[in-house]
Design a protein around this motif. Structure first.
Motif, PDB file in Angstrom:
ATOM      1  N   HIS A 127       3.381   2.581 -13.890  1.00  0.00           N
ATOM      2  CA  HIS A 127       4.457   2.635 -12.893  1.00  0.00           C
ATOM      3  C   HIS A 127       5.706   3.317 -13.439  1.00  0.00           C
ATOM      4  CE1 HIS A 127       5.858  -0.679 -15.381  1.00  0.00           C
ATOM      5  NE2 HIS A 127       7.020  -0.628 -14.765  1.00  0.00           N
ATOM      6  N   ARG A 128       5.865   3.344 -14.769  1.00  0.00           N
ATOM      7  CA  ARG A 128       7.090   3.872 -15.362  1.00  0.00           C
ATOM      8  C   ARG A 128       6.948   5.310 -15.861  1.00  0.00           C
ATOM      9  NH1 ARG A 128       8.120   3.781 -20.789  1.00  0.00           N
ATOM     10  NH2 ARG A 128       6.292   3.495 -22.106  1.00  0.00           N
ATOM     11  N   LYS A 130       6.846   9.358 -16.137  1.00  0.00           N
ATOM     12  CA  LYS A 130       7.664  10.456 -15.651  1.00  0.00           C
ATOM     13  C   LYS A 130       6.963  11.779 -15.949  1.00  0.00           C
ATOM     14  CE  LYS A 130      11.256   7.825 -14.577  1.00  0.00           C
ATOM     15  NZ  LYS A 130      11.702   7.633 -13.177  1.00  0.00           N
ATOM     16  N   ASP A 170       8.793  10.695 -10.598  1.00  0.00           N
ATOM     17  CA  ASP A 170       8.237   9.427 -11.062  1.00  0.00           C
ATOM     18  C   ASP A 170       6.766   9.314 -10.687  1.00  0.00           C
ATOM     19  OD1 ASP A 170       8.118   8.723  -8.343  1.00  0.00           O
ATOM     20  OD2 ASP A 170       9.919   7.471  -8.442  1.00  0.00           O
ATOM     21  N   ALA A 171       6.150   8.219 -11.102  1.00  0.00           N
ATOM     22  CA  ALA A 171       4.705   8.057 -10.926  1.00  0.00           C
ATOM     23  C   ALA A 171       4.315   8.025  -9.453  1.00  0.00           C
ATOM     24  CB  ALA A 171       4.238   6.792 -11.630  1.00  0.00           C
ATOM     25  N   GLN A 172       5.103   7.364  -8.625  1.00  0.00           N
ATOM     26  CA  GLN A 172       4.759   7.276  -7.208  1.00  0.00           C
ATOM     27  C   GLN A 172       4.800   8.651  -6.551  1.00  0.00           C
ATOM     28  OE1 GLN A 172       3.563   4.519  -5.550  1.00  0.00           O
ATOM     29  NE2 GLN A 172       3.085   6.096  -4.023  1.00  0.00           N
ATOM     30  N   ARG A 173       5.827   9.439  -6.873  1.00  0.00           N
ATOM     31  CA  ARG A 173       5.894  10.796  -6.318  1.00  0.00           C
ATOM     32  C   ARG A 173       4.723  11.627  -6.831  1.00  0.00           C
ATOM     33  NH1 ARG A 173       9.827  14.805  -4.881  1.00  0.00           N
ATOM     34  NH2 ARG A 173       8.667  16.187  -3.472  1.00  0.00           N
ATOM     35  N   PHE A 175       1.797  10.572  -7.568  1.00  0.00           N
ATOM     36  CA  PHE A 175       0.622  10.156  -6.793  1.00  0.00           C
ATOM     37  C   PHE A 175       0.667  10.756  -5.388  1.00  0.00           C
ATOM     38  CE2 PHE A 175      -1.282   7.198  -3.737  1.00  0.00           C
ATOM     39  CZ  PHE A 175      -2.589   7.150  -4.208  1.00  0.00           C
ATOM     40  N   ASP A 176       1.823  10.717  -4.775  1.00  0.00           N
ATOM     41  CA  ASP A 176       1.948  11.198  -3.399  1.00  0.00           C
ATOM     42  C   ASP A 176       1.618  12.682  -3.275  1.00  0.00           C
ATOM     43  OD1 ASP A 176       2.703   8.659  -2.593  1.00  0.00           O
ATOM     44  OD2 ASP A 176       4.859   9.104  -2.595  1.00  0.00           O
ATOM     45  N   GLN A 182      -4.329   7.657  -9.673  1.00  0.00           N
ATOM     46  CA  GLN A 182      -4.061   6.233  -9.583  1.00  0.00           C
ATOM     47  C   GLN A 182      -2.733   5.912 -10.269  1.00  0.00           C
ATOM     48  OE1 GLN A 182      -8.187   5.026 -11.205  1.00  0.00           O
ATOM     49  NE2 GLN A 182      -7.681   3.327  -9.839  1.00  0.00           N
ATOM     50  N   VAL A 183      -2.009   4.936  -9.704  1.00  0.00           N
ATOM     51  CA  VAL A 183      -0.782   4.436 -10.314  1.00  0.00           C
ATOM     52  C   VAL A 183      -0.906   2.929 -10.448  1.00  0.00           C
ATOM     53  CG1 VAL A 183       1.715   4.147 -10.099  1.00  0.00           C
ATOM     54  CG2 VAL A 183       0.633   6.285  -9.356  1.00  0.00           C
ATOM     55  N   ALA A 185       0.552  -0.855 -11.142  1.00  0.00           N
ATOM     56  CA  ALA A 185       1.751  -1.678 -11.051  1.00  0.00           C
ATOM     57  C   ALA A 185       2.118  -2.190 -12.437  1.00  0.00           C
ATOM     58  CB  ALA A 185       1.517  -2.843 -10.097  1.00  0.00           C
TER      59      ALA A 185
END
Length: 273
Positions: A127-128, A130, A170-173, A175-176, A182-183, A185
Motif C-alpha cells: 500500500h505504501r 511509490k 502511489d500504489a492505488q494510482r 493499480f488503477d 495487485q495492491v 493493504a
C-alpha cells in the motif's frame, strides 16, 4: 554462485532474488545487472515453479545508482553503449525465462527500478509503494525499456505523463492505470505475495511458459529495435551541458543512496553472453 549485490534463495521449486543494497535504497549498479543475468541464466537450467524479485529493507529499488555519474561524461560513446547493452541483455534474460516472475514491490520503484519490474510477469505492490520515472528532472533519456513497454500497459498518455512530469504515483494510482496487478493493504503484503506464488506454483510451469511466449508475441514487432534506439537517445542526452549541470546539482543535493540513474559500468569488465 556468490553474489555481491543480490541474494538468491531457493526453496521447494521456488526462487527469490533480493536486490541487496538496502543502505543505497537498492540502487542498482552495473554489477547488479550482471548478477541478475547470471542468476536467471542459472534458473533456466533448474526445475522452478516461480521466481520472485524483491528489495531488501524498506524499498524495492530507487533506480540505477548514479554515484559514478561524474565520470560518464568523459566516457567514449561506444563504452557507454556497451554498458547499456549489458543491462538490456540482463532484462531480456529475465523476460525470456519460461517461468512466471513476480515483482514484489514495497516502497520506491523508481527509474530503472520501475523498469526492472516491467521485465517481470506480474507486479504486486504494498500500500505504501511509490512509482516514478525521474529521469527528465535531470535531463536524462529513458534507456531501459520504460518508454517502449509502458504504452502497451498503461497507455500512451499516462506513459508520457510519468516520463515528462517526473512525478511519482502511489500504489492505488498504479493499480488503477494498470502498472501493477495487485495492491496489498497494510500488513498484508507478504501474505499476498505468498498467495500469488502458491497460485502460480500449482499450475504446470510449461503452460505458464507458453503463455508468456504467446503474450510477448503480441508486442510490437519493432520493440527490440526501439530498445536499441533508446541507447542512442540516451547517449545524445548524456552529452548535453544542461544534463550534466542538472545531474551535478542533483548529486550535490542528495546522498548517493537516493540516486536513480547513470550508465552503469560493468564490474570486472564482464558481459553477459
Amino acid at each position: 554462485m556468490a553474489y555481491e549485490t543480490i541474494l538468491v534463495e531457493r526453496d521447494a521449486g521456488r526462487a527469490t532474488v533480493t536486490l541487496n543494497r538496502p543502505e543505497k535504497l537498492n540502487a542498482m549498479t552495473g554489477e547488479t545487472f550482471v548478477e541478475l543475468h547470471d542468476a536467471f541464466r542459472e534458473f533456466a537450467d533448474e526445475d522452478l515453479d516461480v521466481v520472485t524479485i524483491r528489495g531488501a529493507g524498506d524499498h524495492f529499488s530507487a533506480g540505477v545508482d548514479m554515484a559514478g555519474v561524474p565520470e560518464w561524461a568523459q566516457q567514449k560513446p561506444i563504452a557507454v553503449r556497451d554498458n547499456l547493452e549489458v543491462v538490456h541483455d540482463a532484462l531480456r534474460t529475465i523476460e525470456g525465462l519460461d517461468v512466471p516472475i513476480v515483482a514484489a514491490i514495497d516502497g520506491y520503484a523508481l527509474g530503472g527500478g520501475l523498469e526492472l519490474t516491467l521485465a517481470c510477469d506480474i507486479r504486486v505492490a504494498s500500500h505504501r509503494s511509490k512509482f516514478g520515472l525521474p529521469e527528465a528532472n535531470m535531463g536524462l533519456a529513458m534507456d531501459l525499456g520504460g518508454a517502449q513497454k509502458l504504452p502497451g500497459m498503461i497507455g500512451e498518455g499516462m506513459t508520457k505523463w510519468l516520463i515528462m512530469t517526473g512525478k511519482n504515483i502511489d500504489a492505488q494510482r498504479a493499480f488503477d492505470v494498470g502498472l501493477v496487478e495487485q495492491v496489498a493493504a497494510e500488513g498484508e503484503f507478504d501474505a499476498m505475495v505468498a498467495d500469488l506464488e502458491d497460485t502460480l506454483a500449482e499450475k504446470p510451469t510449461y503452460v505458464l511458459g507458453i503463455a508468456k511466449r504467446q503474450v510477448h508475441s503480441a508486442r510490437p514487432s519493432n520493440l527490440d529495435e526501439a530498445m536499441n534506439q533508446a541507447i542512442h537517445h540516451a547517449l545524445t542526452a548524456y552529452q548535453e551541458d544542461e544534463t550534466q549541470r542538472r545531474v551535478t546539482e542533483f548529486l550535490d543535493r542528495r546522498a548517493p543512496a537516493q540516486t536513480f540513474r547513470a550508465p552503469p559500468s560493468t564490474a570486472r569488465g564482464r558481459r553477459p553472453g
